[in-house]
Scaffold this motif. Sequence first.
Motif, PDB file in Angstrom:
ATOM      1  N   GLY A 263       0.832  -1.199   0.000  1.00  0.00           N
ATOM      2  CA  GLY A 263       0.000   0.000   0.000  1.00  0.00           C
ATOM      3  C   GLY A 263       0.859   1.237   0.000  1.00  0.00           C
ATOM      4  O   GLY A 263       1.736   1.403  -0.860  1.00  0.00           O
ATOM      5  N   ASP A 264       0.647   2.106   0.974  1.00  0.00           N
ATOM      6  CA  ASP A 264       1.421   3.356   1.044  1.00  0.00           C
ATOM      7  C   ASP A 264       2.431   3.322   2.185  1.00  0.00           C
ATOM      8  O   ASP A 264       2.702   4.337   2.820  1.00  0.00           O
ATOM      9  CB  ASP A 264       0.497   4.564   1.192  1.00  0.00           C
ATOM     10  N   LEU A 265       2.982   2.111   2.434  1.00  0.00           N
ATOM     11  CA  LEU A 265       3.988   1.966   3.488  1.00  0.00           C
ATOM     12  C   LEU A 265       5.137   1.093   2.996  1.00  0.00           C
ATOM     13  O   LEU A 265       4.922   0.009   2.436  1.00  0.00           O
ATOM     14  CB  LEU A 265       3.357   1.329   4.730  1.00  0.00           C
ATOM     15  N   TRP A 266       6.345   1.579   3.190  1.00  0.00           N
ATOM     16  CA  TRP A 266       7.560   0.829   2.826  1.00  0.00           C
ATOM     17  C   TRP A 266       8.227   0.380   4.127  1.00  0.00           C
ATOM     18  O   TRP A 266       8.616   1.212   4.946  1.00  0.00           O
ATOM     19  CB  TRP A 266       8.491   1.730   2.023  1.00  0.00           C
ATOM     20  N   THR A 267       8.350  -0.923   4.314  1.00  0.00           N
ATOM     21  CA  THR A 267       8.988  -1.466   5.515  1.00  0.00           C
ATOM     22  C   THR A 267      10.360  -2.002   5.138  1.00  0.00           C
ATOM     23  O   THR A 267      10.473  -2.990   4.409  1.00  0.00           O
ATOM     24  CB  THR A 267       8.140  -2.601   6.131  1.00  0.00           C
ATOM     25  N   ILE A 268      11.404  -1.350   5.623  1.00  0.00           N
ATOM     26  CA  ILE A 268      12.778  -1.742   5.318  1.00  0.00           C
ATOM     27  C   ILE A 268      13.260  -2.688   6.407  1.00  0.00           C
ATOM     28  O   ILE A 268      13.234  -2.340   7.586  1.00  0.00           O
ATOM     29  CB  ILE A 268      13.711  -0.519   5.234  1.00  0.00           C
ATOM     30  N   PRO A 269      13.708  -3.905   6.060  1.00  0.00           N
ATOM     31  CA  PRO A 269      14.152  -4.866   7.075  1.00  0.00           C
ATOM     32  C   PRO A 269      15.338  -4.339   7.882  1.00  0.00           C
ATOM     33  O   PRO A 269      16.153  -3.556   7.387  1.00  0.00           O
ATOM     34  CB  PRO A 269      14.556  -6.098   6.238  1.00  0.00           C
ATOM     35  N   ALA A 270      15.430  -4.782   9.125  1.00  0.00           N
ATOM     36  CA  ALA A 270      16.507  -4.339  10.009  1.00  0.00           C
ATOM     37  C   ALA A 270      17.883  -4.623   9.423  1.00  0.00           C
ATOM     38  O   ALA A 270      18.821  -3.855   9.619  1.00  0.00           O
ATOM     39  CB  ALA A 270      16.364  -5.017  11.371  1.00  0.00           C
ATOM     40  N   ALA A 271      18.006  -5.742   8.702  1.00  0.00           N
ATOM     41  CA  ALA A 271      19.313  -6.143   8.166  1.00  0.00           C
ATOM     42  C   ALA A 271      19.882  -5.127   7.193  1.00  0.00           C
ATOM     43  O   ALA A 271      21.102  -5.070   7.001  1.00  0.00           O
ATOM     44  CB  ALA A 271      19.196  -7.499   7.479  1.00  0.00           C
ATOM     45  N   ARG A 272      19.028  -4.295   6.580  1.00  0.00           N
ATOM     46  CA  ARG A 272      19.522  -3.324   5.604  1.00  0.00           C
ATOM     47  C   ARG A 272      19.662  -1.928   6.200  1.00  0.00           C
ATOM     48  O   ARG A 272      20.108  -1.008   5.527  1.00  0.00           O
ATOM     49  CB  ARG A 272      18.576  -3.262   4.398  1.00  0.00           C
ATOM     50  N   LYS A 280       9.966   1.905   9.034  1.00  0.00           N
ATOM     51  CA  LYS A 280       8.768   2.064   8.212  1.00  0.00           C
ATOM     52  C   LYS A 280       8.732   3.473   7.633  1.00  0.00           C
ATOM     53  O   LYS A 280       8.907   4.455   8.362  1.00  0.00           O
ATOM     54  CB  LYS A 280       7.512   1.793   9.040  1.00  0.00           C
ATOM     55  N   VAL A 281       8.504   3.552   6.326  1.00  0.00           N
ATOM     56  CA  VAL A 281       8.485   4.839   5.632  1.00  0.00           C
ATOM     57  C   VAL A 281       7.106   5.058   5.034  1.00  0.00           C
ATOM     58  O   VAL A 281       6.666   4.293   4.169  1.00  0.00           O
ATOM     59  CB  VAL A 281       9.538   4.877   4.502  1.00  0.00           C
ATOM     60  N   PRO A 282       6.373   6.098   5.464  1.00  0.00           N
ATOM     61  CA  PRO A 282       5.085   6.417   4.844  1.00  0.00           C
ATOM     62  C   PRO A 282       5.315   6.979   3.444  1.00  0.00           C
ATOM     63  O   PRO A 282       6.191   7.835   3.253  1.00  0.00           O
ATOM     64  CB  PRO A 282       4.490   7.465   5.791  1.00  0.00           C
ATOM     65  N   ARG A 363       3.900  10.770   8.310  1.00  0.00           N
ATOM     66  CA  ARG A 363       3.214  10.803   7.013  1.00  0.00           C
ATOM     67  C   ARG A 363       2.886  12.241   6.628  1.00  0.00           C
ATOM     68  O   ARG A 363       3.056  12.653   5.469  1.00  0.00           O
ATOM     69  CB  ARG A 363       1.945   9.950   7.080  1.00  0.00           C
ATOM     70  N   GLU A 364       2.438  13.000   7.604  1.00  0.00           N
ATOM     71  CA  GLU A 364       2.140  14.411   7.353  1.00  0.00           C
ATOM     72  C   GLU A 364       3.412  15.171   6.972  1.00  0.00           C
ATOM     73  O   GLU A 364       3.402  16.018   6.065  1.00  0.00           O
ATOM     74  CB  GLU A 364       1.508  15.030   8.600  1.00  0.00           C
ATOM     75  N   LEU A 365       4.508  14.877   7.648  1.00  0.00           N
ATOM     76  CA  LEU A 365       5.788  15.521   7.341  1.00  0.00           C
ATOM     77  C   LEU A 365       6.215  15.209   5.916  1.00  0.00           C
ATOM     78  O   LEU A 365       6.627  16.110   5.168  1.00  0.00           O
ATOM     79  CB  LEU A 365       6.854  15.044   8.324  1.00  0.00           C
TER      80      LEU A 365
END
Length: 376
Positions: A263-272, A280-282, A363-365
């Motif tokens: 959707g509108d969320l990017w979850t970057i694994p801890a390993a990277r 988590k990036v909105p 997300r607002e930012l």
Amino acid sequence: MGILTAVRVKHAKPGEKLADGDGLRLDVDKNGNASWIFRFKSPVTDKERFMGLGPLRDIGLAQAREAAGAARALIRNSVDPIEHRLAERAKAKAEATGTITFEAYAKQFIAGKEAGWKNEKHRQQWSNSLRDYAYPILGHIAVPDVDTESVLKVLRPIWNVKKETARRVRGRIEAILNAAKAEGLRTGENPALWRGHLDQVLARRRKSEVKHHPALPYEEMPQFWQSLASDTSDGARMLRWIILTACRFNEADEMDVAREVKGDLWTIPAARMKAEREHKVPLTDLALAQLPFRPVSDVTLSNCIARHTDSVATTHGMRSTFRDWAGDCTSFPRDIAEMALAHAVDDETEAAYRRSTALAKRRELMTTWAAHCSGG
């Protein structure tokens, strides 16, 4: 052949130190107790060390020479014989108690994580850094027995000479031991923890040592974006993604869109992540519009920047552009901007709470940032 003879050894007197040559000697205390000592310079720390080879009553001259010869062979291969002996004892202890060694568990940890590492280079960096720096000291120690002293033996020789490598090795050891604790293989505080622990005994990086990447002034971003928006290359799409998400190059380069973007969320694994915590990036509509893109090199991105501005700027510097804009031009709290960059906030408890509650504010930012970039 050494200097000593069996007769001379037999008649050694209290208080004598009898040298056989090449670092081997017999020390006799005031009570007449004689022990073999091997003196050497550590190939790891370059410092003088003394290795006990055992008492004369158990080890004769020939055996002592053989033991000293074995130690010299290790030194020729850049192995500290004292550390080697400790490792062998730790390995034997781990095998006797049925516990897993640090090296064995670390390899299991990497194997379990590498499926989520898109870039083979990332796996190699983990494996090679642990092989070169951690395993020689920690490798044969049972996971429950890894302590602060052993971690410091890994870090101290490289802390002030290979600073970035040392920082990464420390973080990787911490991550491995955290996983071991989660699996019930050890208890207590993590001996590789930085804040409130190792930061008390190891030097912090001075601000003057931190290299700052040239950043595009945020006032120039709208004009830069207007030019960049007309570029249909993969490099331009990737650069726009990096700008809009305020991420690091490797986080975008190794991204697995199918797995990580929901959707509108990017979850970057801890390993990277640099801090080795999931991030988590909105995502704004403008950011999502950049997908998909074919990852390109940082050099290609640098060339892309140069095509669209005369200002000196780098890909990583775009994060500074975002941070300067957030601080100078918005009323968003400092910690919200810091979390958008995946920086740790001062209080760990507060940080944990904020990560679960601040997503809406972030997300607002990021929506406001996208509007600034595009001139909206």
